[in-house]
Scaffold this motif. Structure first.
Motif, PDB file in Angstrom:
ATOM      1  N   ILE A 157       0.845  -1.195   0.000  1.00  0.00           N
ATOM      2  CA  ILE A 157       0.000   0.000   0.000  1.00  0.00           C
ATOM      3  C   ILE A 157       0.882   1.248   0.000  1.00  0.00           C
ATOM      4  O   ILE A 157       2.059   1.195   0.345  1.00  0.00           O
ATOM      5  N   THR A 158       0.287   2.370  -0.343  1.00  0.00           N
ATOM      6  CA  THR A 158       1.015   3.635  -0.362  1.00  0.00           C
ATOM      7  C   THR A 158       1.052   4.235   1.041  1.00  0.00           C
ATOM      8  O   THR A 158       0.214   3.907   1.899  1.00  0.00           O
ATOM      9  N   THR A 160       0.085   7.146   1.847  1.00  0.00           N
ATOM     10  CA  THR A 160      -1.183   7.853   2.035  1.00  0.00           C
ATOM     11  C   THR A 160      -2.281   6.894   2.483  1.00  0.00           C
ATOM     12  O   THR A 160      -3.081   7.217   3.372  1.00  0.00           O
ATOM     13  N   GLU A 161      -2.316   5.709   1.884  1.00  0.00           N
ATOM     14  CA  GLU A 161      -3.326   4.722   2.273  1.00  0.00           C
ATOM     15  C   GLU A 161      -3.091   4.247   3.699  1.00  0.00           C
ATOM     16  O   GLU A 161      -4.045   4.055   4.474  1.00  0.00           O
ATOM     17  N   LEU A 162      -1.842   4.035   4.083  1.00  0.00           N
ATOM     18  CA  LEU A 162      -1.553   3.629   5.452  1.00  0.00           C
ATOM     19  C   LEU A 162      -2.006   4.702   6.431  1.00  0.00           C
ATOM     20  O   LEU A 162      -2.639   4.404   7.454  1.00  0.00           O
ATOM     21  N   THR A 164      -4.347   6.888   6.061  1.00  0.00           N
ATOM     22  CA  THR A 164      -5.815   6.892   6.096  1.00  0.00           C
ATOM     23  C   THR A 164      -6.340   5.743   6.939  1.00  0.00           C
ATOM     24  O   THR A 164      -7.261   5.919   7.752  1.00  0.00           O
ATOM     25  N   ARG A 165      -5.767   4.560   6.783  1.00  0.00           N
ATOM     26  CA  ARG A 165      -6.228   3.401   7.547  1.00  0.00           C
ATOM     27  C   ARG A 165      -5.981   3.585   9.047  1.00  0.00           C
ATOM     28  O   ARG A 165      -6.839   3.246   9.867  1.00  0.00           O
ATOM     29  N   GLU A 168      -8.494   6.144  10.433  1.00  0.00           N
ATOM     30  CA  GLU A 168      -9.842   5.587  10.580  1.00  0.00           C
ATOM     31  C   GLU A 168      -9.917   4.607  11.742  1.00  0.00           C
ATOM     32  O   GLU A 168     -10.909   4.583  12.474  1.00  0.00           O
ATOM     33  N   GLU A 178       7.069  11.035   6.686  1.00  0.00           N
ATOM     34  CA  GLU A 178       6.999  10.249   5.450  1.00  0.00           C
ATOM     35  C   GLU A 178       8.366  10.248   4.772  1.00  0.00           C
ATOM     36  O   GLU A 178       8.638  11.012   3.859  1.00  0.00           O
TER      37      GLU A 178
END
Length: 266
Positions: A157-158, A160-162, A164-165, A168, A178
């Motif tokens: 995963i990117t 950004t996705e990490l 976001t996860r 959440e 980063e």
């Protein structure tokens, strides 16, 4: 103020405190760990348990919520007593104990054993809920591993996705440095105050490291090592273990379980 979530058990039957503690000790094996605090029963109260409450940290507001829920046993991650304490009770500890005594609530705490458990523990729960699989142990503490490294499936995963996860899952915006690659395949996790394990994560080939509290030194360390670093809050990264533990007790013994959430921004 705190919030309460319930697990409804129809016809809950009181169980003996001794049996419940035996199950917790069998499951978590606290004797394996050189911890910063005593694990297990810290304050004795009622010995017949029908309602077990769980929460992250032992303090007055949590005890008041437990009393309002008529909890017989409260299981926490951060207990009342720590090895760094002076040994003398101060006024705050006196008031906390008075709340427990007046409500006749038993208090049990499990610290590193709950971080380290491969199914119910904070770190394993975080990894799986973030989508990581193939968990492997790491983060050695006096000979016992307390953290996990998870593998993201397929192509990873990117960053950004990490981010976001994590946001959440923990319901808060993490601090993120980063500095790692564009794709993350291996994520290392040590909840709470786990910054000291960043070097072990790097040595184990992780491209990203997730903990709760950041230490000042980690920004430069992560940048120079070329890894991503995320700090999502000590409290926020340690809510999952006690909830899973309470669900286990409810299912195993037929108890009523309530999770008591008293959010802490740290």
């Amino acid at each position: 103020m705190g919030e309460v979530s319930h697990t409804a058990i129809v016809g809950a039957v009181p169980r003996g405190l001794t049996d419940i503690l035996s199950e917790l000790n069998r499951l978590l094996e606290p004797e394996r760990f050189r911890d910063y605090c005593p694990n297990g029963l810290q304050v004795p109260g009622r010995t017949e348990i029908e309602t077990v409450a769980t929460g992250v940290s032992a303090h007055a507001e949590l005890f008041e919520l437990a009393r309002a829920e008529q909890a017989d046993l409260l299981v926490v991650h951060h207990g009342l007593f720590w090895n760094s304490d002076s040994g003398a009770l101060d006024i705050v500890c006196k008031q906390r104990l008075q709340l427990l005594f007046q409500a006749d609530i038993s208090l049990a705490a499990y610290h590193l054993p709950l971080d380290a458990h491969p199914q119910l523990g904070n770190n394993a729960q975080l990894a799986r809920r973030l989508g990581a699989t193939e968990l492997e142990r790491f983060a050695m503490h006096h000979g016992e591993p307390i953290g996990f490294i998870g593998q993201f499936p397929d192509e990873g995963i990117t960053p950004t996705e990490l981010l976001t996860r994590v946001q959440e899952l923990t319901d808060r915006e993490p601090l993120m440095f980063e500095y790692g690659p564009a794709v993350i395949r291996r994520l290392a996790i040590v909840s709470g105050a786990g910054s000291d394990y960043l070097s072990q994560a790097i040595d184990a080939g992780a491209e990203a490291f997730l903990t709760g509290e950041p230490a000042e030194r980690v920004m430069a360390h992560a940048r120079e090592a070329g890894v991503h670093f995320l700090a999502a809050g000590h409290y926020a990264t340690e809510t999952l273990g006690v909830q899973a533990l309470g669900e286990h007790l409810a299912s195993h013994f037929g108890l009523r379980h309530v999770y008591l959430d008293v959010p802490n921004p740290i």
